[in-house]
Design a protein around this motif. Structure first.
Motif, PDB file in Angstrom:
ATOM      1  N   UNK A   1      35.382  32.624  10.191  1.00 54.91           N
ATOM      2  CA  UNK A   1      34.755  33.570   9.255  1.00 54.91           C
ATOM      3  C   UNK A   1      33.804  32.842   8.312  1.00 54.91           C
ATOM      4  N   UNK A   2      34.233  31.704   7.785  1.00 53.71           N
ATOM      5  CA  UNK A   2      33.379  30.946   6.875  1.00 53.71           C
ATOM      6  C   UNK A   2      32.091  30.500   7.566  1.00 53.71           C
ATOM      7  N   UNK A   3      32.211  30.013   8.789  1.00 55.24           N
ATOM      8  CA  UNK A   3      31.023  29.515   9.484  1.00 55.24           C
ATOM      9  C   UNK A   3      30.100  30.647   9.913  1.00 55.24           C
ATOM     10  N   UNK A   4      30.648  31.824  10.214  1.00 57.90           N
ATOM     11  CA  UNK A   4      29.807  32.974  10.529  1.00 57.90           C
ATOM     12  C   UNK A   4      29.030  33.422   9.301  1.00 57.90           C
ATOM     13  N   UNK A   5      29.714  33.468   8.160  1.00 60.72           N
ATOM     14  CA  UNK A   5      29.024  33.797   6.907  1.00 60.72           C
ATOM     15  C   UNK A   5      27.941  32.763   6.604  1.00 60.72           C
ATOM     16  N   UNK A   6      28.268  31.498   6.814  1.00 68.73           N
ATOM     17  CA  UNK A   6      27.306  30.433   6.534  1.00 68.73           C
ATOM     18  C   UNK A   6      26.065  30.570   7.414  1.00 68.73           C
ATOM     19  N   UNK A   7      26.259  30.902   8.686  1.00 69.18           N
ATOM     20  CA  UNK A   7      25.116  31.063   9.588  1.00 69.18           C
ATOM     21  C   UNK A   7      24.194  32.166   9.094  1.00 69.18           C
ATOM     22  N   UNK A   8      24.775  33.277   8.637  1.00 68.10           N
ATOM     23  CA  UNK A   8      23.944  34.359   8.106  1.00 68.10           C
ATOM     24  C   UNK A   8      23.199  33.909   6.856  1.00 68.10           C
ATOM     25  N   UNK A   9      23.883  33.180   5.977  1.00 73.35           N
ATOM     26  CA  UNK A   9      23.237  32.724   4.738  1.00 73.35           C
ATOM     27  C   UNK A   9      22.104  31.742   5.035  1.00 73.35           C
ATOM     28  N   UNK A  10      22.296  30.881   6.010  1.00 71.80           N
ATOM     29  CA  UNK A  10      21.241  29.924   6.362  1.00 71.80           C
ATOM     30  C   UNK A  10      20.012  30.632   6.895  1.00 71.80           C
ATOM     31  N   UNK A  11      20.212  31.705   7.643  1.00 78.20           N
ATOM     32  CA  UNK A  11      19.078  32.419   8.225  1.00 78.20           C
ATOM     33  C   UNK A  11      18.429  33.384   7.231  1.00 78.20           C
ATOM     34  N   UNK A  12      19.225  33.961   6.334  1.00 73.68           N
ATOM     35  CA  UNK A  12      18.733  35.071   5.507  1.00 73.68           C
ATOM     36  C   UNK A  12      18.360  34.669   4.087  1.00 73.68           C
ATOM     37  N   UNK A  13      18.751  33.467   3.628  1.00 73.85           N
ATOM     38  CA  UNK A  13      18.468  33.060   2.254  1.00 73.85           C
ATOM     39  C   UNK A  13      17.825  31.675   2.258  1.00 73.85           C
TER      40      UNK A  13
ATOM     41  N   UNK B   1      20.920  22.257   9.052  1.00 75.44           N
ATOM     42  CA  UNK B   1      19.466  22.147   8.922  1.00 75.44           C
ATOM     43  C   UNK B   1      18.766  22.502  10.226  1.00 75.44           C
ATOM     44  N   UNK B   2      19.296  22.027  11.345  1.00 72.11           N
ATOM     45  CA  UNK B   2      18.696  22.343  12.645  1.00 72.11           C
ATOM     46  C   UNK B   2      18.797  23.834  12.940  1.00 72.11           C
ATOM     47  N   UNK B   3      19.934  24.429  12.580  1.00 64.49           N
ATOM     48  CA  UNK B   3      20.099  25.866  12.800  1.00 64.49           C
ATOM     49  C   UNK B   3      19.075  26.661  11.994  1.00 64.49           C
ATOM     50  N   UNK B   4      18.870  26.258  10.751  1.00 58.57           N
ATOM     51  CA  UNK B   4      17.891  26.963   9.898  1.00 58.57           C
ATOM     52  C   UNK B   4      16.473  26.756  10.439  1.00 58.57           C
ATOM     53  N   UNK B   5      16.133  25.548  10.830  1.00 57.23           N
ATOM     54  CA  UNK B   5      14.790  25.296  11.363  1.00 57.23           C
ATOM     55  C   UNK B   5      14.566  25.982  12.699  1.00 57.23           C
ATOM     56  N   UNK B   6      15.642  26.273  13.409  1.00 51.49           N
ATOM     57  CA  UNK B   6      15.521  26.896  14.714  1.00 51.49           C
ATOM     58  C   UNK B   6      15.216  28.362  14.672  1.00 51.49           C
ATOM     59  N   UNK B   7      15.120  28.950  13.473  1.00 53.22           N
ATOM     60  CA  UNK B   7      14.800  30.354  13.357  1.00 53.22           C
ATOM     61  C   UNK B   7      13.455  30.629  14.028  1.00 53.22           C
ATOM     62  N   UNK B   8      13.411  31.497  15.040  1.00 54.59           N
ATOM     63  CA  UNK B   8      12.151  31.727  15.766  1.00 54.59           C
ATOM     64  C   UNK B   8      11.132  32.458  14.909  1.00 54.59           C
ATOM     65  N   UNK B   9       9.873  32.256  15.228  1.00 55.97           N
ATOM     66  CA  UNK B   9       8.789  32.967  14.563  1.00 55.97           C
ATOM     67  C   UNK B   9       8.084  33.850  15.557  1.00 55.97           C
ATOM     68  N   UNK B  10       7.425  34.902  15.062  1.00 56.60           N
ATOM     69  CA  UNK B  10       6.721  35.812  15.948  1.00 56.60           C
ATOM     70  C   UNK B  10       5.435  35.158  16.415  1.00 56.60           C
TER      71      UNK B  10
END
Length: 314
Positions: free
Chosen positions: A261-273, A305-314
């Motif tokens: 649960x903590x890591x799922x929340x963290x993944x959302x926070x890294x992508x959304x904030x 950091x890699x997960x956040x940088x991996x956010x795709x762009x249009x």
């Protein structure tokens, strides 16, 4: 926050791909856009959704709604066995199976596409293009294809989306994004309420007076320094009793569930904030970045950091 609210507090379409598809049989479209989630509904005629890996095909009639979880490819067709004539790739790019563009030749108007303006079948399609638009917690709770028959819902949102999808007014994309979010929430709420819904074990366990309370405590306060003993004390049962019942109903021990649960929340926070990795770590219950980064990489094979940088762009 109840279990369903926690799951559905995620859809945030941003420039979603919305389309009215009008087709005359025979027709078949291969979907390979790798999108995390697609919602579609037949408003006229019929269609088949053919999932990958030999999963059961889904037959759709007027008013039925389906939610397809990506990124695996699938096919939408007039019937089983029709050979695919078109391919939808990333970002909604449409081509033949040999790569020739089809966007202009099959364009029928604003957000309307197909092989015949008066085709026998009409399908509304709404696709979330980016992973960050849909919570990973929600995606993990859904089957590959979720089908909701027309008589299982009462929301007027589908008719409203049908009326708005071909409009070309100012800020129309924003209107459609919000309608898509609301429709998805309405469909999932109706689906989770069905007795035959394949809800995850932890969701079903919410109805248990002991385990349900423990789950709500973990979900609402993930940053607390929980132990099985402290969780048992707050739920009013013995440590051994809680551990045994929690594992039996949820399918994993309390602390393993808390870590996920903590890591799922963290993944959302890294992508959304734009919060720092350290701030995210502390928000979900880790004392520092080292332990958080190690746990995150162990689960997702990427550092925060890699997960956040991996956010795709249009």
């Amino acid at each position: 926050m109840d279990a369903l609210a926690g799951l559905l507090d995620g859809p945030r379409a941003r420039g979603a791909f919305l389309l009215r598809m009008v087709m005359e049989p025979p027709w078949s479209v291969r979907i390979e856009d790798r999108a995390p989630l697609c919602l579609m509904s037949v408003t006229r005629g019929e269609a088949w959704i053919l999932p990958p890996d030999g999963a059961e095909p889904v037959h759709m009639r007027p008013g039925d709604v389906a939610v397809v979880r990506g990124p695996a490819p699938y096919t939408v067709a007039d019937r089983q066995g029709t050979v695919a004539q078109a391919r939808i790739g990333p970002d909604g790019v449409c081509t033949t199976l040999h790569g020739e563009p089809l966007a202009e030749s099959m364009r029928l108007g604003v957000r309307t596409w197909g092989n015949a303006a008066d085709g026998a079948a009409t399908v509304l399609v709404g696709t979330y293009l980016l992973d960050g638009e849909i919570s990973r917690r929600l995606l993990d709770a859904l089957p590959p294809v979720l089908a909701l028959p027309s008589d299982a819902r009462s929301s007027p949102l589908l008719a409203l989306l049908d009326a708005e999808i071909s409009q070309d007014e100012p800020a129309q994309n924003v209107v459609l994004d919000r309608l898509l979010d609301l429709l998805l929430i309405a469909v999932l709420r109706a689906w989770f309420a069905r007795p035959d819904a394949e809800a995850p074990a932890w969701y079903r366990a919410m109805g248990d007076p002991v385990v349900g309370k423990a789950l709500r405590l973990l979900q609402n306060s993930p940053a607390r320094p929980w132990t099985v003993a402290s969780l048992a004390a707050d739920t009013g049962v013995s440590r051994a009793g809680l551990a045994r019942r929690f594992t039996e109903l949820v399918g994993e021990p309390p602390m393993a569930y808390l870590t996920g649960w903590r890591l799922a929340l963290a993944a959302d926070l890294l992508r959304e904030t734009d919060a720092t990795v350290e701030a995210v770590a502390r928000q979900v219950g880790y004392g520092g970045t080292f332990a958080f980064s190690a746990a995150f990489k162990r689960v997702r094979s990427l550092s925060p950091q890699e997960y956040r940088r991996g956010r795709p762009t249009r």
